[in-house]
Design an enzyme around this catalytic site. Structure first.
Site, PDB file in Angstrom:
ATOM      1  N   ASP A 218       0.869  -1.183   0.000  1.00 26.19           N
ATOM      2  CA  ASP A 218       0.000   0.000   0.000  1.00 26.19           C
ATOM      3  C   ASP A 218       0.903   1.229   0.000  1.00 26.19           C
ATOM      4  O   ASP A 218       1.494   1.576   1.024  1.00 26.19           O
ATOM      5  CB  ASP A 218      -0.901  -0.041   1.236  1.00 26.19           C
ATOM      6  CG  ASP A 218      -1.720   1.243   1.411  1.00 26.19           C
ATOM      7  OD1 ASP A 218      -1.509   2.208   0.648  1.00 26.19           O
ATOM      8  OD2 ASP A 218      -2.567   1.267   2.325  1.00 26.19           O
ATOM      9  N   GLN A 221       0.843   6.409   1.084  1.00 29.61           N
ATOM     10  CA  GLN A 221       1.602   7.445   1.802  1.00 29.61           C
ATOM     11  C   GLN A 221       3.083   7.409   1.460  1.00 29.61           C
ATOM     12  O   GLN A 221       3.868   8.122   2.082  1.00 29.61           O
ATOM     13  CB  GLN A 221       1.415   7.273   3.321  1.00 29.61           C
ATOM     14  CG  GLN A 221      -0.022   7.387   3.789  1.00 29.61           C
ATOM     15  CD  GLN A 221      -0.624   8.763   3.576  1.00 29.61           C
ATOM     16  OE1 GLN A 221       0.086   9.741   3.311  1.00 29.61           O
ATOM     17  NE2 GLN A 221      -1.935   8.858   3.664  1.00 29.61           N
ATOM     18  N   LYS A 244      -3.144  12.375  -3.593  1.00 29.26           N
ATOM     19  CA  LYS A 244      -2.174  12.624  -2.524  1.00 29.26           C
ATOM     20  C   LYS A 244      -0.808  13.010  -3.091  1.00 29.26           C
ATOM     21  O   LYS A 244       0.155  13.171  -2.360  1.00 29.26           O
ATOM     22  CB  LYS A 244      -2.036  11.371  -1.644  1.00 29.26           C
ATOM     23  CG  LYS A 244      -3.314  10.980  -0.900  1.00 29.26           C
ATOM     24  CD  LYS A 244      -3.043   9.821   0.040  1.00 29.26           C
ATOM     25  CE  LYS A 244      -4.296   9.080   0.449  1.00 29.26           C
ATOM     26  NZ  LYS A 244      -5.127   9.797   1.400  1.00 29.26           N
ATOM     27  N   CYS A 383      -8.827   6.040   9.496  1.00 32.52           N
ATOM     28  CA  CYS A 383      -9.070   4.732   8.871  1.00 32.52           C
ATOM     29  C   CYS A 383      -8.120   3.660   9.394  1.00 32.52           C
ATOM     30  O   CYS A 383      -7.733   2.750   8.653  1.00 32.52           O
ATOM     31  CB  CYS A 383      -9.000   4.810   7.346  1.00 32.52           C
ATOM     32  SG  CYS A 383     -10.302   5.815   6.635  1.00 32.52           S
TER      33      CYS A 383
END
Lengths: 425, 138
Positions: A218, A221, A244, A383
């Site tokens: 993932d 970020q 993002k 989240c």
């Protein structure tokens, strides 16, 4: 890139690309931009939720709609050809950004969450069954955690979680215990959106591959904030979101190794993803179009490529250094007070975000008060509810930084936190 | 001065720091709990009715969460005694905002109305109108 790695970002010049940073806020939220309250310069520290969009990217979106808006792939006319070429080349550009082998390995999705779901449905439902195991981490975002949890319930596969230690680091020894020959998938967040922890995804990928499991990274970020190389980390899948990383909302990316994507069945059926259809059956288009059913987010995809250009012009090494310096500075300033708890490892080991709580001040109250100083932070569970349960709090405040943020803005954050502390003292 | 500080005028901070009728009743006529999952606010409201079975005699609350949710609960415990259950059900979010005496930003309304909703749902369960485990405001 022609840029000295040691040369810092020219933040003052970068800020000129983001007119939204000139906005004033802090007043009546029901009529933003009007009234007495809107007298405070915006300090935007909610970048882990969504980053702002530079003029260069906004211009690409506007140019698409003004000059060559058209549906892709099926048209013979000029506009459709222009749109198709731009949309397809955007896949190549994004592939290059993460060092993938071309457009075949880059599927455009709505966001990171959809990329997770695509693999969970297309691969997970087909391949998993009782006796199989999916290994996650305790710091997974719900996008990964809830998705694999539900796929586990449907298929009978067990879902296990790698521990997070007291300092917010992944317990890699525990990962080595949990990942066995029964493990089929390891899904790991690269940079925690709550702890800021930078996880050793290369090491986790090695362990997973030793046991014949796939690894899904993932990158929501990490891809916006540091150089990410899918080959170096040997990820089988990588997901990230355009909004993002200076891009628009509505566009995300699933990277997958070509040989794996070729074996997978489609996730969504419909137009654009088929080659031949009869009343009895259908065959599928080549990669990546097999996974992009229906009219895609064309302008957003093209704009994402422009966002990659923008970030590469800045230099991702320098973006990483800038973020890390701001996070380390914020960590140091916030922890000057004993009543502040900052979650996750020390400043020099984290991505560009700091989640924290102030004793006696609920994160939502803190965010409301900071808004009065024009400061936009996020407050909530980000989240990661199970992780917050483990941290022993329902919510935290999170400041997250991007290429246009400054040390002065961190100082303003700390000052506003002081004001909140006094109000509640 | 924007909404942030306005929202935390002295009354709210006072009720947050020194909550009235905080705790649990030994002999409540009914008790009910609720949560606001987005903030993590939780509230339990205990209500004792007078012998007529309709007039609220005493209210206590417990729980934790943000200042808005806790101050709202504290204010409500002072407001409700003397009201009938029908009057309780007639209350809406504007009544709660009036009680708080400040503008509440749209994102925080759910914090402000949690205690009121818990009291109303508790009363409805008591009178058999609804059957639910917990109340949620989102």
């Amino acid at each position: 890139m022609g840029v000295q790695e040691s040369e810092p970002l020219d933040v003052e010049r970068i800020r000129e690309d983001f007119p939204i940073l000139e906005r004033r806020v802090g007043g009546d939220v029901e009529s933003p931009g009007e009234g007495d309250g809107d007298d405070t310069p915006l300090i935007y520290l909610d970048n882990a939720a969504t980053s702002q969009t530079p003029d260069q990217v906004v211009d690409v979106i506007a140019d698409y709609y003004r000059s060559y808006n058209s549906n892709v792939h099926r048209g013979i006319h000029s506009l459709s050809q222009e749109a198709s070429v731009a949309y397809e080349q955007a896949h190549d550009r994004v592939a290059d950004f993460v060092n993938a082998d071309g457009r075949e390995e880059v599927v455009f999705t709505k966001n990171t969450t959809e990329a997770e779901n695509l693999v969970a449905y297309a691969w997970g439902l087909a391949e998993l069954g009782p006796g199989d195991e999916v290994v996650l981490t305790e710091m997974e975002h719900h996008a990964s955690l809830v998705t694999w949890q539900q796929i586990g319930k449907r298929t009978g596969a067990d879902v296990k979680y790698v521990r997070v230690d007291d300092e917010g680091r992944l317990d890699v020894d525990h990962a080595r215990e949990l990942i066995t020959d029964d493990t089929e998938m390891v899904s790991v967040v690269h940079v925690s959106n709550t702890l800021g922890t930078i996880n050793p995804v290369e090491e986790i990928a090695d362990v997973a591959h030793d046991h014949g499991a796939y690894v899904f990274v993932d990158g929501a970020q990490s891809v916006p904030n540091r150089p990410v190389d899918v080959k170096a980390m040997d990820a089988d899948f990588l997901a990230f979101s355009g909004h993002k990383m200076c891009g628009p909302t509505g566009i995300g990316v699933l990277y997958g190794k070509r040989e794996i994507l070729e074996e997978m069945q489609p996730y969504l059926y419909g137009g654009d993803m088929i080659r031949k259809v009869t009343f009895e059956d259908a065959t599928w288009e080549e990669l990546p179009w097999k996974f992009e059913a229906g009219t895609p987010n064309i302008a957003q995809g093209i704009a994402l490529a422009a966002a990659c250009d923008y970030l590469d012009d800045l230099g991702m090494d320098r973006v990483e250094t800038h973020e890390n310096q701001l996070a380390a500075y914020a960590y140091d300033r916030l922890t000057e007070h004993d009543d502040v708890t900052v979650y996750g490892p020390p400043g020099d080991e984290r991505g560009g975000l700091v989640a924290f709580n102030v004793d006696g001040v609920h994160a939502h109250d803190l965010s409301s008060i900071l808004n009065d100083s024009g400061i936009a932070i996020r407050a909530g569970d980000h989240c990661t509810q199970p992780l917050h349960d483990k941290l022993g709090t329902a919510a935290s405040a999170r400041a997250s930084f991007y290429v246009y943020n400054t040390r002065e803005e961190v100082d303003a954050l700390v000052e506003a936190v002081d004001e909140a502390r006094q109000l509640f003292a | 001065m924007g909404m942030g500080s306005d929202m935390y005028r002295q009354q709210i901070l006072d009720h947050y720091k020194n909550p009235r009728n905080h705790g649990e009743l030994e002999d409540p006529t009914f008790t009910h709990t609720g949560e606001n999952p987005t903030c993590g606010d939780t509230i339990q409201v205990d209500v004792r009715l007078e012998d007529d079975g309709d007039t609220i005699e005493y209210v206590a609350f417990s729980g934790d969460g943000c200042a808005i949710s806790q101050a709202a609960a504290s204010l409500l415990t002072e407001e409700l005694p003397g009201k009938t259950l029908e009057e309780l059900q007639a209350m809406d979010r504007d009544d709660m905002i009036d009680m708080l005496g400040v503008d509440i930003s749209p994102m925080r309304i759910k914090c402000a109305v949690l205690a009121e909703k818990v009291a109303q749902d508790g009363a409805k369960i008591h009178t058999g109108e609804i059957e639910i485990e917990t109340t949620k405001t989102e």
